[in-house]
Design an enzyme around this catalytic site. Sequence first.
Site, PDB file in Angstrom:
ATOM      1  N   CYS A 117       0.818  -1.225   0.000  1.00  0.00           N
ATOM      2  CA  CYS A 117       0.000   0.000   0.000  1.00  0.00           C
ATOM      3  C   CYS A 117       0.844   1.264   0.000  1.00  0.00           C
ATOM      4  O   CYS A 117       0.344   2.345  -0.283  1.00  0.00           O
ATOM      5  CB  CYS A 117      -0.940   0.000   1.191  1.00  0.00           C
ATOM      6  SG  CYS A 117      -1.967  -1.461   1.192  1.00  0.00           S
ATOM      7  N   HIS A 257      -3.917   6.850   2.296  1.00  0.00           N
ATOM      8  CA  HIS A 257      -4.199   5.535   1.713  1.00  0.00           C
ATOM      9  C   HIS A 257      -5.602   5.122   2.158  1.00  0.00           C
ATOM     10  O   HIS A 257      -5.977   5.311   3.309  1.00  0.00           O
ATOM     11  CB  HIS A 257      -3.156   4.531   2.204  1.00  0.00           C
ATOM     12  CG  HIS A 257      -3.490   3.115   1.858  1.00  0.00           C
ATOM     13  ND1 HIS A 257      -3.796   2.720   0.567  1.00  0.00           N
ATOM     14  CD2 HIS A 257      -3.595   2.003   2.636  1.00  0.00           C
ATOM     15  CE1 HIS A 257      -4.055   1.429   0.569  1.00  0.00           C
ATOM     16  NE2 HIS A 257      -3.948   0.967   1.807  1.00  0.00           N
ATOM     17  N   ASN A 287     -10.088  -0.665  -1.268  1.00  0.00           N
ATOM     18  CA  ASN A 287      -8.642  -0.552  -1.112  1.00  0.00           C
ATOM     19  C   ASN A 287      -7.959  -1.085  -2.380  1.00  0.00           C
ATOM     20  O   ASN A 287      -7.917  -2.291  -2.603  1.00  0.00           O
ATOM     21  CB  ASN A 287      -8.213  -1.363   0.125  1.00  0.00           C
ATOM     22  CG  ASN A 287      -6.728  -1.278   0.406  1.00  0.00           C
ATOM     23  OD1 ASN A 287      -5.960  -0.780  -0.418  1.00  0.00           O
ATOM     24  ND2 ASN A 287      -6.327  -1.775   1.552  1.00  0.00           N
TER      25      ASN A 287
HETATM   26  O1  UT7 Z   1      -4.202  -1.705   3.117  1.00  0.00           O
HETATM   27  C1  UT7 Z   1      -3.323  -2.628   3.694  1.00  0.00           C
HETATM   28  C2  UT7 Z   1      -3.395  -2.654   5.138  1.00  0.00           C
HETATM   29  N1  UT7 Z   1      -4.636  -3.198   5.571  1.00  0.00           N
HETATM   30  C3  UT7 Z   1      -5.396  -2.541   6.441  1.00  0.00           C
HETATM   31  O2  UT7 Z   1      -5.072  -1.439   6.808  1.00  0.00           O
HETATM   32  C4  UT7 Z   1      -6.622  -3.259   6.967  1.00  0.00           C
HETATM   33  C5  UT7 Z   1      -6.702  -3.086   8.455  1.00  0.00           C
HETATM   34  N2  UT7 Z   1      -7.783  -3.854   9.064  1.00  0.00           N
HETATM   35  C6  UT7 Z   1      -9.071  -3.529   8.901  1.00  0.00           C
HETATM   36  O3  UT7 Z   1      -9.417  -2.625   8.168  1.00  0.00           O
HETATM   37  C7  UT7 Z   1     -10.075  -4.273   9.736  1.00  0.00           C
HETATM   38  O4  UT7 Z   1      -9.412  -5.070  10.695  1.00  0.00           O
HETATM   39  C8  UT7 Z   1     -11.042  -5.179   8.920  1.00  0.00           C
HETATM   40  C9  UT7 Z   1     -11.965  -4.338   8.089  1.00  0.00           C
HETATM   41  C10 UT7 Z   1     -10.235  -6.124   8.039  1.00  0.00           C
HETATM   42  C11 UT7 Z   1     -11.907  -6.005   9.877  1.00  0.00           C
HETATM   43  O5  UT7 Z   1     -12.597  -5.150  10.766  1.00  0.00           O
HETATM   44  P1  UT7 Z   1     -12.528  -5.368  12.328  1.00  0.00           P
HETATM   45  O6  UT7 Z   1     -13.344  -4.324  12.942  1.00  0.00           O
HETATM   46  O7  UT7 Z   1     -11.072  -5.431  12.743  1.00  0.00           O
HETATM   47  O8  UT7 Z   1     -13.225  -6.781  12.488  1.00  0.00           O
HETATM   48  P2  UT7 Z   1     -12.706  -8.070  13.244  1.00  0.00           P
HETATM   49  O9  UT7 Z   1     -11.765  -8.826  12.379  1.00  0.00           O
HETATM   50  O10 UT7 Z   1     -12.275  -7.687  14.616  1.00  0.00           O
HETATM   51  O11 UT7 Z   1     -14.043  -8.893  13.360  1.00  0.00           O
HETATM   52  C12 UT7 Z   1     -15.141  -8.459  14.195  1.00  0.00           C
HETATM   53  C13 UT7 Z   1     -16.285  -9.413  14.013  1.00  0.00           C
HETATM   54  C14 UT7 Z   1     -15.879 -10.886  14.140  1.00  0.00           C
HETATM   55  O12 UT7 Z   1     -16.963 -11.568  14.741  1.00  0.00           O
HETATM   56  P3  UT7 Z   1     -16.955 -11.931  16.292  1.00  0.00           P
HETATM   57  O13 UT7 Z   1     -15.748 -12.798  16.483  1.00  0.00           O
HETATM   58  O14 UT7 Z   1     -16.863 -10.618  17.014  1.00  0.00           O
HETATM   59  O15 UT7 Z   1     -18.257 -12.642  16.479  1.00  0.00           O
HETATM   60  C15 UT7 Z   1     -15.724 -11.327  12.728  1.00  0.00           C
HETATM   61  O16 UT7 Z   1     -15.925 -12.697  12.575  1.00  0.00           O
HETATM   62  O17 UT7 Z   1     -16.846  -9.279  12.697  1.00  0.00           O
HETATM   63  C16 UT7 Z   1     -16.820 -10.550  12.033  1.00  0.00           C
HETATM   64  N3  UT7 Z   1     -16.560 -10.312  10.619  1.00  0.00           N
HETATM   65  C17 UT7 Z   1     -17.521 -10.033   9.730  1.00  0.00           C
HETATM   66  N4  UT7 Z   1     -18.849  -9.914   9.856  1.00  0.00           N
HETATM   67  C18 UT7 Z   1     -19.557  -9.608   8.761  1.00  0.00           C
HETATM   68  C19 UT7 Z   1     -15.355 -10.295   9.982  1.00  0.00           C
HETATM   69  N5  UT7 Z   1     -15.534 -10.022   8.693  1.00  0.00           N
HETATM   70  C20 UT7 Z   1     -16.870  -9.843   8.507  1.00  0.00           C
HETATM   71  C21 UT7 Z   1     -17.662  -9.531   7.388  1.00  0.00           C
HETATM   72  N6  UT7 Z   1     -18.999  -9.418   7.557  1.00  0.00           N
HETATM   73  N7  UT7 Z   1     -17.130  -9.333   6.164  1.00  0.00           N
END
Ligand code: UT7
Length: 332
Positions: A117, A257, A287
């Site tokens: 990125c 970004h 992204n």
């Molecule tokens: O550009 C390169 C660098 N990359 C980044 O900067 C990305 C950085 N990370 C992020 O943007 C975020 O971590 C994500 C968007 C990837 C994920 O968001 P989050 O708020 O960190 O979600 P999480 O992984 O902590 O998941 C929270 C909950 C989980 O459920 P439980 O365990 O709380 O029941 C996941 O299973 O949301 C669930 N979940 C989803 N639910 C619906 C994960 N993905 C999804 C989804 N739809 N697509």
Amino acid sequence: MRRKITAAITAVGGFVPEDRLTNFDLEKMVDTNDEWIRSRTGIEERRILKGKGLATSDMVVPAVKQLCEKRGISPEEIDCLIVGTVTPDMVFPATANIAADKLGAKNAFGFDVSAACSGFLYSLTLGASFIESGRYKKVVVCGADKMSAIVDYTDRATCIIFGDGAAAVLLEPNEEGLGVQDSILKSDGSGCQFLHMKAGGSLRPASNETVANKEHFIYQEGQAVFKFAVKGMADVSAELLEKNKLTGEDIAWLVPHQANLRIIDATANRMGLPKEKVMINIQKYGNTTAATIPLCLWEWEKQLKKGDNIVLAAFGGGFTWGATLLKWAYNS
Ligand code: UT7
């Protein structure tokens, strides 16, 4: 006395594929929903490059063509083409070489920069150095990624984030002090564990096993990357301002970004910038990795004024991150 040469952006070109992949489309593919995606990331849809035989270079070519048309130059006048990408057409040769051939940029040498990125910022700093040295007069810097080629569309944690696109800037010498002013680039290879592609390199060459294990897709531990990204992007942007004795009030635009709206907000807050000064198009394109920052410049070009102070900031795989200070060089 000869005046110092700076590297000014003198034209911007961009390309996004026509096909849209909306949150509602994704609802039909994986267990997710529009509300979750919008509130956690800010994304509503992404563009996907479809069509047999189309690769990253096929997005670089229209972006660079557009830039040449805007500036009124022929591709043969380009001295160097740098492409920031983690989705090259092939492992080798460089996508820059393939794109230069398709463009008819016969006099350009070129190479790819692998900094995920931060690929555009790394490439821009390199390109600017070529101009500042006086050695080259027209350097094209492009950020381009066909992320759909390495996304697992059964993995809801990653498939909702990424999209395809490309955008490019032309760098030329400037004697009024406009263009790239300063840049702070960082990397930390220990971040590899949180964001990488397991196979396809020399560590794990492609095999039936790597394909069966889905090792040719993006592996991301989202929460860990999120924490590093929030801190990394905000810290380096604040450091750049401090180093140049500027405050948020001196900055016309932040070009962050586009990985997650919450990371963008945290960076803007840390710099003391109101929303109106922050370029955000993540809702439309998701992204696009190396392409996010130049795609913003492409979209906002008409609003930019000669002399505007602009901060570009990125964080991504590697880990790689950084921030660049620009003085915009023209009114459109
Ligand atoms: O550009 C390169 C660098 N990359 C980044 O900067 C990305 C950085 N990370 C992020 O943007 C975020 O971590 C994500 C968007 C990837 C994920 O968001 P989050 O708020 O960190 O979600 P999480 O992984 O902590 O998941 C929270 C909950 C989980 O459920 P439980 O365990 O709380 O029941 C996941 O299973 O949301 C669930 N979940 C989803 N639910 C619906 C994960 N993905 C999804 C989804 N739809 N697509």
